[in-house]
Design a protein around this motif. Sequence first.
Motif, short mmCIF file in Angstrom:
data_model
loop_
_atom_site.label_atom_id
_atom_site.label_comp_id
_atom_site.label_asym_id
_atom_site.label_seq_id
_atom_site.Cartn_x
_atom_site.Cartn_y
_atom_site.Cartn_z
N CYS A 490 0.80 -1.23 0.00
CA CYS A 490 0.00 0.00 0.00
C CYS A 490 0.83 1.28 0.00
O CYS A 490 0.31 2.33 -0.38
CB CYS A 490 -0.95 0.00 1.20
N ILE A 491 2.10 1.21 0.41
CA ILE A 491 2.91 2.43 0.48
C ILE A 491 4.31 2.24 -0.11
O ILE A 491 4.71 2.98 -1.02
CB ILE A 491 3.02 2.92 1.94
N LEU A 492 5.05 1.28 0.38
CA LEU A 492 6.48 1.23 0.06
C LEU A 492 6.79 0.72 -1.33
O LEU A 492 7.92 0.89 -1.81
CB LEU A 492 7.21 0.37 1.10
N ASP A 493 5.84 0.08 -2.01
CA ASP A 493 6.07 -0.35 -3.39
C ASP A 493 5.87 0.77 -4.41
O ASP A 493 6.09 0.57 -5.60
CB ASP A 493 5.16 -1.53 -3.75
N GLY A 494 5.45 1.95 -3.96
CA GLY A 494 5.30 3.08 -4.87
C GLY A 494 6.65 3.58 -5.36
O GLY A 494 7.67 3.50 -4.66
N GLN A 495 6.67 4.11 -6.55
CA GLN A 495 7.92 4.57 -7.13
C GLN A 495 8.54 5.68 -6.31
O GLN A 495 9.77 5.74 -6.12
CB GLN A 495 7.69 5.02 -8.57
N GLU A 496 7.73 6.60 -5.81
CA GLU A 496 8.27 7.68 -4.99
C GLU A 496 8.83 7.14 -3.68
O GLU A 496 9.84 7.64 -3.17
CB GLU A 496 7.18 8.72 -4.72
N ALA A 497 8.19 6.11 -3.14
CA ALA A 497 8.69 5.50 -1.90
C ALA A 497 10.05 4.87 -2.14
O ALA A 497 10.97 5.01 -1.33
CB ALA A 497 7.70 4.46 -1.39
N LYS A 498 10.18 4.16 -3.23
CA LYS A 498 11.46 3.52 -3.53
C LYS A 498 12.56 4.55 -3.69
O LYS A 498 13.70 4.35 -3.24
CB LYS A 498 11.31 2.66 -4.79
N ARG A 499 12.24 5.66 -4.34
CA ARG A 499 13.24 6.71 -4.50
C ARG A 499 13.62 7.32 -3.15
O ARG A 499 14.81 7.51 -2.86
CB ARG A 499 12.69 7.82 -5.41
N ALA A 500 12.62 7.60 -2.32
CA ALA A 500 12.90 8.19 -1.02
C ALA A 500 13.74 7.26 -0.15
O ALA A 500 14.68 7.70 0.53
CB ALA A 500 11.60 8.54 -0.31
N VAL A 501 13.43 5.97 -0.18
CA VAL A 501 14.18 5.01 0.61
C VAL A 501 15.61 4.90 0.09
O VAL A 501 16.58 4.84 0.86
CB VAL A 501 13.48 3.63 0.60
N ALA A 502 15.77 4.88 -1.24
CA ALA A 502 17.11 4.80 -1.82
C ALA A 502 17.95 6.00 -1.42
O ALA A 502 19.13 5.88 -1.07
CB ALA A 502 17.00 4.69 -3.34
N GLU A 503 17.36 7.19 -1.45
CA GLU A 503 18.09 8.39 -1.07
C GLU A 503 18.44 8.37 0.41
O GLU A 503 19.53 8.79 0.81
CB GLU A 503 17.26 9.63 -1.41
N GLU A 504 17.52 7.86 1.22
CA GLU A 504 17.79 7.78 2.65
C GLU A 504 18.96 6.85 2.92
O GLU A 504 19.85 7.15 3.72
CB GLU A 504 16.54 7.29 3.39
N LYS A 505 18.98 5.72 2.24
CA LYS A 505 20.08 4.77 2.45
C LYS A 505 21.40 5.31 1.93
O LYS A 505 22.47 4.94 2.39
CB LYS A 505 19.73 3.44 1.78
N ALA A 506 21.31 6.20 0.94
CA ALA A 506 22.52 6.83 0.41
C ALA A 506 22.96 8.01 1.27
O ALA A 506 23.96 8.66 0.96
CB ALA A 506 22.29 7.28 -1.03
N GLY A 507 22.18 8.31 2.31
CA GLY A 507 22.54 9.41 3.20
C GLY A 507 22.16 10.77 2.70
O GLY A 507 22.70 11.78 3.14
N GLU A 508 21.20 10.82 1.77
CA GLU A 508 20.81 12.10 1.20
C GLU A 508 19.47 12.57 1.77
O GLU A 508 18.60 11.77 2.06
CB GLU A 508 20.66 11.98 -0.33
N GLY A 509 19.34 13.85 1.90
CA GLY A 509 18.03 14.47 2.08
C GLY A 509 17.21 13.97 3.22
O GLY A 509 16.02 13.76 3.07
N ASP A 510 17.81 13.76 4.41
CA ASP A 510 16.98 13.33 5.54
C ASP A 510 16.28 14.50 6.22
O ASP A 510 15.60 14.33 7.22
CB ASP A 510 17.81 12.56 6.57
N GLY A 511 16.45 15.70 5.66
CA GLY A 511 15.73 16.86 6.19
C GLY A 511 16.16 17.26 7.58
O GLY A 511 15.48 17.99 8.28
N GLY A 512 17.35 16.79 8.02
CA GLY A 512 17.81 17.15 9.36
C GLY A 512 17.10 16.40 10.46
O GLY A 512 17.22 16.76 11.62
#
Length: 523
Positions: A490-512
Amino acid sequence: MDPNAYSEFHAFTTPAIAALSFDAATSRHIPFRARTRHRHATWARTHFSRPELYLQPRSIPELRLIVDLARKLGKHVVVVGSGHSPSDLTCSASWMVNLDEFHGVVAEEPESRVITVQAGMRLRDLIVELEARRWAMPNLGSITDQSIAGAIATSTHGSSLKHGILSESVVALTIMLANGKVVECSRERNVDLFCAALVSLGAIGIVVHVAFRAVAEYKVRWEQEVVKLPRFLKSYDSVWDESEFVRCWWFPYSERTIVWHGKKVEEEIQSPPESWYGASFGRYTYEALLYLAIWFPSTMPYVERFVFKMQYGLEEGVKGSAVENSHQALTMDCLFSQFVNEWSIPLHKGPEAITRLEHWLNGRSELSGIPISSAGIFVHAPIEVRVTDSSTSSNPRAYLDQSIADGPTLYLNATLYRPFLRNIPEWRRYYEAFEYLMKDLGGKPHWAKNFVTPTADDVWSMYPDMEKWVRIREKCDPTGVFVGDWLKRCILDGQEAKRAVAEEKAGEGDGGFVVVGDDGQEI
């Protein structure tokens, strides 16, 4: 570790798991209350699952042991209370944690009427605790069977423009994260985590304590009135402001509504009138008639009209009143097993939604604007109509609050009973049409209900704060301990979710975003 607890655990697990448990708990004597062969079922018997382990901890150290083991073994943890949600949100084949044994009062602040309870406490038991202090909940949904944590995690709401969702009364939460650490969040502390955890879907961590602000105890005088649909629609704009608590039920085949108003009073208790289907004979008669209509669908309108007449009569006017304690007045009997599909839309779009759905149910598809055939579909009544308003609140808004952010909210609830646990024909097509209409009006599905068509990408488009919520979830649970099948679908299989998770794992854009512990240090 308690030898009995250890031997019980060792008897039904692999030596490797038992060794991990013994190593983690031996110096603390922590029991591991788990069993196999548990069959989980939702209250409505709509979904079932068989978790690998069913765990019922009684303390924070026991919870930490469960989370630590799950993380080390790559297991997923789903937390469940009453299972009242008719969806598969609480289903799991991995580890299932039930907090029914974690239900005590932790602290209270009499001056501010704040009570802190363990998260497994059922609402009905919280009400008992509040009554002992002459306090009450400011608002309630339809039932009190849920745990306090489960109710706030799915954005439970009542029906009042004076109130928002239930979690608006939450002052603070204490949460165990996937690393086993326990942190507190509130309106002043770890605010981002607080806004994510107020509607957490069980995916941020395990809520262990809830600090809830009550109000002084009160009674409600209510009355219910039969109103024909055209008159209801004509008075629609004013009906919601006439009392603090208002809810309505629309009965399509009877072309009538029941309008329920409740206001706070200081009067003697007055018992409610007898309910035809509230008694055993009426209830089983109704269920039996609905069951027969499965085999003869065209009889459904006649069944619903008969039942409405028996319950309320057909003439317009007030058909019952009472004075009850708040929790008795604001809750209701849900009768028997049912699918529930509820969506939020802007309040002002209610007449359009009801009119278009009424056209569709009566075969006037060209007027409904719904491109799905209604041929052969006969539905159950009522369609519930409720309201909230969180738009003027000074409280932090939950990131996944499905109410409307900039105005009052209307909730439409299309209930379909499952007489004797049997699904009616074409229920899915009905829900597809209902959801088409709701999406067309800018709606959002209730997290705990039976929505069938929205994809993860659809859901992302409905929530501007979804990316922030996912980033916080990923930071709190980077290994996915609290990720179940429902959450992925319902949430994490969305394309935007995958991108956000990938960026988080890469250490990007955690918004502080950071989580601060009791010592003031980042966790």
